[in-house]
Design a protein around this motif. Structure first.
Motif, PDB file in Angstrom:
ATOM      1  N   GLU A   1       2.704   5.497 -10.589  1.00 53.52           N
ATOM      2  CA  GLU A   1       3.943   5.460  -9.806  1.00 53.52           C
ATOM      3  C   GLU A   1       3.994   4.192  -8.959  1.00 53.52           C
ATOM      4  OE1 GLU A   1       6.806   7.367  -9.618  1.00 53.52           O
ATOM      5  OE2 GLU A   1       6.002   8.130 -11.502  1.00 53.52           O
ATOM      6  N   ALA A   2       2.875   3.837  -8.353  1.00 52.50           N
ATOM      7  CA  ALA A   2       2.836   2.594  -7.578  1.00 52.50           C
ATOM      8  C   ALA A   2       3.036   1.390  -8.477  1.00 52.50           C
ATOM      9  CB  ALA A   2       1.508   2.484  -6.830  1.00 52.50           C
ATOM     10  N   ALA A   3       2.442   1.420  -9.677  1.00 47.99           N
ATOM     11  CA  ALA A   3       2.597   0.304 -10.611  1.00 47.99           C
ATOM     12  C   ALA A   3       4.055   0.165 -11.049  1.00 47.99           C
ATOM     13  CB  ALA A   3       1.696   0.518 -11.821  1.00 47.99           C
ATOM     14  N   ALA A   4       4.702   1.282 -11.355  1.00 50.63           N
ATOM     15  CA  ALA A   4       6.105   1.233 -11.762  1.00 50.63           C
ATOM     16  C   ALA A   4       6.984   0.731 -10.627  1.00 50.63           C
ATOM     17  CB  ALA A   4       6.561   2.617 -12.219  1.00 50.63           C
ATOM     18  N   HIS A   5       6.688   1.194  -9.423  1.00 52.77           N
ATOM     19  CA  HIS A   5       7.462   0.755  -8.257  1.00 52.77           C
ATOM     20  C   HIS A   5       7.277  -0.748  -8.029  1.00 52.77           C
ATOM     21  CE1 HIS A   5       8.587   1.721  -3.785  1.00 52.77           C
ATOM     22  NE2 HIS A   5       9.454   0.913  -4.363  1.00 52.77           N
ATOM     23  N   ALA A   6       6.048  -1.230  -8.209  1.00 55.46           N
ATOM     24  CA  ALA A   6       5.792  -2.665  -8.046  1.00 55.46           C
ATOM     25  C   ALA A   6       6.561  -3.477  -9.081  1.00 55.46           C
ATOM     26  CB  ALA A   6       4.291  -2.940  -8.167  1.00 55.46           C
ATOM     27  N   ARG A   7       6.561  -3.036 -10.325  1.00 57.47           N
ATOM     28  CA  ARG A   7       7.290  -3.755 -11.376  1.00 57.47           C
ATOM     29  C   ARG A   7       8.803  -3.744 -11.108  1.00 57.47           C
ATOM     30  NH1 ARG A   7       4.384  -5.012 -15.953  1.00 57.47           N
ATOM     31  NH2 ARG A   7       2.305  -4.068 -16.115  1.00 57.47           N
ATOM     32  N   ALA A   8       9.301  -2.607 -10.643  1.00 58.97           N
ATOM     33  CA  ALA A   8      10.730  -2.531 -10.316  1.00 58.97           C
ATOM     34  C   ALA A   8      11.068  -3.476  -9.167  1.00 58.97           C
ATOM     35  CB  ALA A   8      11.112  -1.096  -9.952  1.00 58.97           C
ATOM     36  N   THR A   9      10.165  -3.606  -8.217  1.00 57.07           N
ATOM     37  CA  THR A   9      10.381  -4.523  -7.090  1.00 57.07           C
ATOM     38  C   THR A   9      10.359  -5.965  -7.565  1.00 57.07           C
ATOM     39  OG1 THR A   9       9.321  -2.916  -5.614  1.00 57.07           O
ATOM     40  CG2 THR A   9       9.580  -5.158  -4.790  1.00 57.07           C
ATOM     41  N   GLU A  10       9.450  -6.282  -8.493  1.00 54.59           N
ATOM     42  CA  GLU A  10       9.424  -7.625  -9.081  1.00 54.59           C
ATOM     43  C   GLU A  10      10.747  -7.930  -9.781  1.00 54.59           C
ATOM     44  OE1 GLU A  10       4.683  -8.282 -10.103  1.00 54.59           O
ATOM     45  OE2 GLU A  10       5.939  -7.134 -11.497  1.00 54.59           O
ATOM     46  N   ALA A  11      11.294  -6.943 -10.503  1.00 56.99           N
ATOM     47  CA  ALA A  11      12.578  -7.137 -11.178  1.00 56.99           C
ATOM     48  C   ALA A  11      13.693  -7.359 -10.167  1.00 56.99           C
ATOM     49  CB  ALA A  11      12.890  -5.933 -12.065  1.00 56.99           C
ATOM     50  N   LEU A  12      13.634  -6.617  -9.065  1.00 55.74           N
ATOM     51  CA  LEU A  12      14.650  -6.765  -8.010  1.00 55.74           C
ATOM     52  C   LEU A  12      14.557  -8.145  -7.367  1.00 55.74           C
ATOM     53  CD1 LEU A  12      16.809  -4.810  -6.804  1.00 55.74           C
ATOM     54  CD2 LEU A  12      15.191  -4.353  -4.972  1.00 55.74           C
ATOM     55  N   ALA A  13      13.327  -8.653  -7.220  1.00 59.62           N
ATOM     56  CA  ALA A  13      13.148  -9.984  -6.634  1.00 59.62           C
ATOM     57  C   ALA A  13      13.716 -11.067  -7.551  1.00 59.62           C
ATOM     58  CB  ALA A  13      11.674 -10.236  -6.363  1.00 59.62           C
TER      59      ALA A  13
ATOM     60  N   PRO B   1       1.553 -11.919  -4.770  1.00 57.42           N
ATOM     61  CA  PRO B   1       0.194 -11.420  -5.059  1.00 57.42           C
ATOM     62  C   PRO B   1       0.057  -9.914  -4.842  1.00 57.42           C
ATOM     63  CG  PRO B   1       0.101 -13.441  -3.758  1.00 57.42           C
ATOM     64  CD  PRO B   1       1.530 -12.987  -3.753  1.00 57.42           C
ATOM     65  N   ALA B   2       0.663  -9.395  -3.809  1.00 54.26           N
ATOM     66  CA  ALA B   2       0.547  -7.965  -3.522  1.00 54.26           C
ATOM     67  C   ALA B   2       1.217  -7.142  -4.614  1.00 54.26           C
ATOM     68  CB  ALA B   2       1.164  -7.649  -2.163  1.00 54.26           C
ATOM     69  N   LEU B   3       2.375  -7.588  -5.085  1.00 52.95           N
ATOM     70  CA  LEU B   3       3.062  -6.861  -6.155  1.00 52.95           C
ATOM     71  C   LEU B   3       2.282  -6.943  -7.462  1.00 52.95           C
ATOM     72  CD1 LEU B   3       6.833  -7.727  -5.587  1.00 52.95           C
ATOM     73  CD2 LEU B   3       5.643  -5.584  -5.078  1.00 52.95           C
ATOM     74  N   ALA B   4       1.742  -8.102  -7.755  1.00 54.70           N
ATOM     75  CA  ALA B   4       0.967  -8.255  -8.986  1.00 54.70           C
ATOM     76  C   ALA B   4      -0.245  -7.331  -8.974  1.00 54.70           C
ATOM     77  CB  ALA B   4       0.527  -9.705  -9.153  1.00 54.70           C
ATOM     78  N   GLY B   5      -0.915  -7.232  -7.848  1.00 48.62           N
ATOM     79  CA  GLY B   5      -2.064  -6.348  -7.750  1.00 48.62           C
ATOM     80  C   GLY B   5      -1.689  -4.890  -7.929  1.00 48.62           C
ATOM     81  N   ALA B   6      -0.585  -4.477  -7.307  1.00 50.38           N
ATOM     82  CA  ALA B   6      -0.148  -3.089  -7.429  1.00 50.38           C
ATOM     83  C   ALA B   6       0.320  -2.780  -8.848  1.00 50.38           C
ATOM     84  CB  ALA B   6       0.965  -2.798  -6.435  1.00 50.38           C
ATOM     85  N   ALA B   7       0.995  -3.738  -9.485  1.00 51.78           N
ATOM     86  CA  ALA B   7       1.488  -3.527 -10.845  1.00 51.78           C
ATOM     87  C   ALA B   7       0.347  -3.334 -11.834  1.00 51.78           C
ATOM     88  CB  ALA B   7       2.364  -4.701 -11.279  1.00 51.78           C
TER      89      ALA B   7
ATOM     90  N   SER C   1       0.819  -1.211   0.000  1.00 56.06           N
ATOM     91  CA  SER C   1       0.000   0.000   0.000  1.00 56.06           C
ATOM     92  C   SER C   1       0.854   1.264   0.000  1.00 56.06           C
ATOM     93  CB  SER C   1      -0.927   0.014   1.219  1.00 56.06           C
ATOM     94  OG  SER C   1      -0.208   0.283   2.419  1.00 56.06           O
ATOM     95  N   GLN C   2       2.138   1.127   0.299  1.00 56.94           N
ATOM     96  CA  GLN C   2       3.051   2.267   0.332  1.00 56.94           C
ATOM     97  C   GLN C   2       3.864   2.411  -0.959  1.00 56.94           C
ATOM     98  OE1 GLN C   2       3.100   4.439   3.297  1.00 56.94           O
ATOM     99  NE2 GLN C   2       1.199   3.262   3.135  1.00 56.94           N
ATOM    100  N   LEU C   3       3.642   1.543  -1.925  1.00 52.51           N
ATOM    101  CA  LEU C   3       4.369   1.633  -3.190  1.00 52.51           C
ATOM    102  C   LEU C   3       4.109   2.975  -3.860  1.00 52.51           C
ATOM    103  CD1 LEU C   3       3.700  -1.983  -4.475  1.00 52.51           C
ATOM    104  CD2 LEU C   3       5.975  -1.001  -4.057  1.00 52.51           C
TER     105      LEU C   3
ATOM    106  N   PHE D   1      18.480  -0.962  -9.294  1.00 49.65           N
ATOM    107  CA  PHE D   1      17.117  -0.523  -8.984  1.00 49.65           C
ATOM    108  C   PHE D   1      16.695   0.637  -9.867  1.00 49.65           C
ATOM    109  CE2 PHE D   1      14.188   2.184  -6.501  1.00 49.65           C
ATOM    110  CZ  PHE D   1      13.142   1.295  -6.353  1.00 49.65           C
ATOM    111  N   ASP D   2      17.597   1.581 -10.094  1.00 47.96           N
ATOM    112  CA  ASP D   2      17.238   2.750 -10.889  1.00 47.96           C
ATOM    113  C   ASP D   2      16.861   2.350 -12.312  1.00 47.96           C
ATOM    114  OD1 ASP D   2      17.702   4.561  -8.778  1.00 47.96           O
ATOM    115  OD2 ASP D   2      19.840   4.519  -9.183  1.00 47.96           O
ATOM    116  N   ALA D   3      17.644   1.442 -12.907  1.00 48.14           N
ATOM    117  CA  ALA D   3      17.333   0.995 -14.261  1.00 48.14           C
ATOM    118  C   ALA D   3      16.014   0.231 -14.292  1.00 48.14           C
ATOM    119  CB  ALA D   3      18.468   0.120 -14.794  1.00 48.14           C
ATOM    120  N   ALA D   4      15.782  -0.604 -13.272  1.00 45.47           N
ATOM    121  CA  ALA D   4      14.533  -1.359 -13.209  1.00 45.47           C
ATOM    122  C   ALA D   4      13.343  -0.428 -13.056  1.00 45.47           C
ATOM    123  CB  ALA D   4      14.576  -2.352 -12.055  1.00 45.47           C
ATOM    124  N   LEU D   5      13.498   0.635 -12.273  1.00 46.87           N
ATOM    125  CA  LEU D   5      12.401   1.576 -12.082  1.00 46.87           C
ATOM    126  C   LEU D   5      12.132   2.361 -13.358  1.00 46.87           C
ATOM    127  CD1 LEU D   5      10.355   2.743 -10.115  1.00 46.87           C
ATOM    128  CD2 LEU D   5      12.093   4.371  -9.340  1.00 46.87           C
TER     129      LEU D   5
END
Length: 232
Positions: free
Chosen positions: A184-196, A172-178, A146-148, A203-207
């Motif tokens: 901005e939250a969707a981009a942050h979620a996708r970048a987090t998925e890439a980091l995982a 599931p939480a990242l998929a929902g946010a993406a 919820s803070q993405l 991180f900067d390139a993934a974001l």
């Protein structure tokens, strides 16, 4: 008969040393408190945590607090979580993470995850991940998700690292946010998925890639992501 003041106790001397202008004096005082833990030190150490500007001294204060009996330290730190001083809340959270006592989980898994102060929130994220029982990790992932999109680069990276540390529970939480409406939250979620997927990925390139995909819209982003996967 003339009256005399009673001799100052060890906590009074410690408080004076911890308030010295020289950070090296304060560091030695915090080290001495942890090296010889005893009754009467808890309050002065906790109070100093709220005022100490030097991060090395704060770490030593935390170490000293971990040397005191947990049954006494935990209730005092719980009170500090409600302090109006952000540094007091953040340092109490940090100390709870070092204590690693499961009793503190319920105190750190609520409003502190959404604290308006970024430093407090970042510390709460790390502490909650460290203390979360296995059965609570999916719920914590949803709360963190919820803070993405919050804050600047360092805040977002801290949140992504906390989410990644939850392992499979976060998917599931990242998929929902993406797939959500907030770009901005969707981009942050996708970048987090890439980091995982690749903890060594930048991180900067993934974001930046995630923002580009988010700008395409859901359908075109899905097609572009599928094309990237096919080409890898």
């Amino acid at each position: 008969m003339p009256t005399t003041n009673p001799p100052a106790g060890p906590s009074a001397g410690l408080a004076e040393a911890l308030g010295a202008p020289d950070p090296s004096v304060r560091l030695r005082a915090a080290l001495a408190a942890g090296s010889s833990p005893g009754p009467g030190l808890l309050e002065v150490l906790v109070r100093r945590c709220a005022a100490e500007p030097d991060p090395f001294v704060r770490d030593m204060l935390t170490w000293s607090l971990t040397r005191l009996p947990a049954d006494e330290t935990l209730p005092r730190l719980r009170r500090e979580l409600g302090s109006p001083v952000p540094r007091a809340r953040a340092q109490a959270l940090h100390t709870l993470s070092k204590l690693g006592d499961a009793r503190a989980w319920a105190w750190v898994s609520g409003d502190l995850l959404r604290d308006p102060d970024d430093d407090v929130a970042r510390t709460a994220w790390r502490t909650a991940v460290a203390l979360a029982p296995d059965g609570e990790r999916a719920g914590l992932a949803a709360a963190l998700a919820s803070q993405l999109g919050r804050g600047g680069r360092d805040v977002r990276l801290s949140l992504s690292r906390a989410l990644v540390a939850l392992g499979d529970a976060v998917a599931p939480a990242l998929a929902g946010a993406a797939a959500g409406p907030d770009p901005e939250a969707a981009a942050h979620a996708r970048a987090t998925e890439a980091l995982a997927r690749d903890p060594e990925a930048g991180f900067d390139a993934a974001l930046a890639d995630a923002r580009r995909l988010a700008a395409l819209g859901p359908e075109r982003a899905a097609a572009a992501a599928a094309g990237q996967g096919a080409g890898s």
